[in-house]
Design an enzyme around this catalytic site. Structure first.
Site, mmCIF file in Angstrom:
data_model
loop_
_atom_site.group_PDB
_atom_site.id
_atom_site.type_symbol
_atom_site.label_atom_id
_atom_site.label_comp_id
_atom_site.label_asym_id
_atom_site.label_seq_id
_atom_site.Cartn_x
_atom_site.Cartn_y
_atom_site.Cartn_z
ATOM 1 N N ARG A 1 8.234 0.797 -3.004
ATOM 2 C CA ARG A 1 8.711 1.949 -3.772
ATOM 3 C C ARG A 1 9.285 1.585 -5.140
ATOM 4 O O ARG A 1 9.160 2.356 -6.096
ATOM 5 C CB ARG A 1 9.763 2.704 -2.945
ATOM 6 C CG ARG A 1 9.164 3.450 -1.763
ATOM 7 C CD ARG A 1 10.253 4.079 -0.905
ATOM 8 N NE ARG A 1 11.118 3.067 -0.325
ATOM 9 C CZ ARG A 1 12.387 3.274 0.031
ATOM 10 N NH1 ARG A 1 12.950 4.440 -0.188
ATOM 11 N NH2 ARG A 1 13.087 2.303 0.580
ATOM 12 N N PRO B 1 0.844 -1.201 0.000
ATOM 13 C CA PRO B 1 0.000 0.000 0.000
ATOM 14 C C PRO B 1 0.873 1.243 0.000
ATOM 15 O O PRO B 1 1.824 1.344 0.779
ATOM 16 C CB PRO B 1 -0.790 -0.132 1.311
ATOM 17 C CG PRO B 1 0.114 -0.927 2.202
ATOM 18 C CD PRO B 1 0.833 -1.886 1.298
ATOM 19 N N CYS C 1 3.255 2.690 9.254
ATOM 20 C CA CYS C 1 3.620 3.980 8.666
ATOM 21 C C CYS C 1 4.339 4.841 9.703
ATOM 22 O O CYS C 1 3.816 5.105 10.781
ATOM 23 C CB CYS C 1 2.373 4.702 8.154
ATOM 24 S SG CYS C 1 2.769 6.293 7.377
ATOM 25 N N ASN D 1 9.154 -7.552 3.654
ATOM 26 C CA ASN D 1 9.082 -6.279 2.934
ATOM 27 C C ASN D 1 10.304 -5.443 3.286
ATOM 28 O O ASN D 1 10.809 -5.513 4.398
ATOM 29 C CB ASN D 1 7.775 -5.561 3.329
ATOM 30 C CG ASN D 1 7.632 -4.173 2.739
ATOM 31 O OD1 ASN D 1 7.264 -3.232 3.436
ATOM 32 N ND2 ASN D 1 7.881 -4.023 1.463
ATOM 33 N N GLY D 2 10.757 -4.647 2.321
ATOM 34 C CA GLY D 2 11.895 -3.756 2.536
ATOM 35 C C GLY D 2 13.088 -4.135 1.688
ATOM 36 O O GLY D 2 13.582 -5.259 1.773
ATOM 37 N N ASP D 3 13.543 -3.198 0.835
ATOM 38 C CA ASP D 3 14.726 -3.401 -0.017
ATOM 39 C C ASP D 3 14.561 -4.526 -1.034
ATOM 40 O O ASP D 3 15.555 -5.136 -1.445
ATOM 41 C CB ASP D 3 15.980 -3.647 0.828
ATOM 42 C CG ASP D 3 16.520 -2.378 1.473
ATOM 43 O OD1 ASP D 3 16.036 -1.280 1.122
ATOM 44 O OD2 ASP D 3 17.402 -2.476 2.344
#
Length: 328
Positions: free
Chosen positions: A232, A22, A106, A207-209
């Site tokens: 992203r 999201p 967030c 999640n992440g990188d």
């Protein structure tokens, strides 16, 4: 409990899904469709503010609306009040999403500072109680997206928290492997997702990188997680989903998008945004994607400047048509 929905959920998470994270002002109905067409398994909506949703705010209601092809989309809600989150979850359920996701990750101060998003990590017990309340309020699966903790490792609750969320009835947990204080800085530490995954039986999504197909494959191999979430990187390179899917399913590394594919995606996104939002807004809200879509294209920077200088769909299509002729 909606048994059919829970069975469908479990089936999807048994197949190593690649999930579109999201993202505010990004994961609208148009972008979800573009990513699904390039291999995303599951998508999440933009963040839906529960207060806005329950007050009848047009923008919050818009974010929650699902298209006919949004069957594999979840609605993500955020807020600081457990009762309001539960009420909003019941309202979101009427849109018939795949599941309801609660944003507990967030880090942006205007959200976390008010107790929503990663603000829930200040009081894990309160987060668990909130999750239990939401789970008991709806028949669809409820998931949590969170971070590994607020700050230093001494305050990293994610492994214990994962167990307690499972006990509260949460169906899956997506873990952004940075702290809230890190924001998007520093490297994501996937080992925390692995530790959480080892402590629970529900699906854990890392999640992440995750910025490439090889990253997705490595993240799943290193963590043993059920799925991987991409955020992203998708904004500038939605082809990452097909690259990851090919490696996971066939162990084949696909070629990067051709210049023609890059220009075609610019055209597709512009047309879809204008059809959805009209001019000039539909043209303008596509611009954040153009740098990535045109990356590596000969003359791509100049082409992007031309596109950014026009609010007219027809003029932008003419610019892209000229670029396509040159690329052919």
């Amino acid at each position: 409990m909606n048994r059919a929905a829970h069975e469908r959920f479990r089936s999807l998470y048994s197949k190593r899904p690649i999930v579109l994270a999201p993202m505010e002002d990004v994961t609208d109905v148009v972008f979800r469709r573009l990513c699904r067409g390039r291999g995303a398994t599951i998508a999440l909506t933009e963040f839906v503010n529960v207060e806005g949703l329950l007050r009848g705010c047009r923008n919050a209601r818009r974010k929650m609306q699902l298209a006919d092809d949004d069957g594999l989309t979840a609605v993500q809600i955020y807020g600081a009040n457990p009762e309001r989150l539960a009420e909003a979850a019941r309202f979101a359920e009427s849109a018939e999403p795949l599941f309801i996701d609660i944003n507990c990750g967030c880090w942006v101060p205007k959200i976390a500072g008010r107790g929503a998003g990663a603000g829930w990590l200040r009081d894990p017990a309160a987060m668990v109680a909130m999750a239990r309340m939401v789970v008991s309020s709806v028949s669809l699966p409820v998931t949590i997206k969170t971070r590994i903790g607020l700050g230093p490792e001494s305050h990293m609750p994610i492994v214990d928290l994962a167990q307690r969320l499972q006990d509260a009835g949460v169906a899956a947990i997506a873990i952004h492997c940075r702290t809230a204080q890190m924001g998007h800085a520093g490297a994501a530490d996937w080992s925390w997702a692995a530790r959480a995954r080892e402590s629970v039986s529900i699906p854990v999504v890392v999640n992440g990188d995750v910025r490439s197909g090889p990253d997705a494959l490595r993240a799943l191999r290193e963590t043993g997680c059920a799925g991987v979430m991409i955020g992203r990187r998708a904004i500038e390179h939605p082809w990452v989903f097909r690259e990851a899917r090919s490696l996971l399913d066939q162990d084949v590394e696909v070629a990067p998008p051709t210049p023609e594919e890059r220009i075609a995606l610019c055209r597709e996104h512009l047309l879809a945004n204008v059809a959805r939002r009209g001019e000039p807004f539909g043209v303008r809200c596509t611009r954040r994607h153009l740098a990535g879509y045109l990356k590596g294209l000969p003359g791509g920077a100049a082409l992007r400047r031309q596109l950014n200088g026009s609010d007219s769909l027809q003029e932008c299509l003419a610019i892209l048509g000229g670029a396509l002729a040159c690329a052919a």
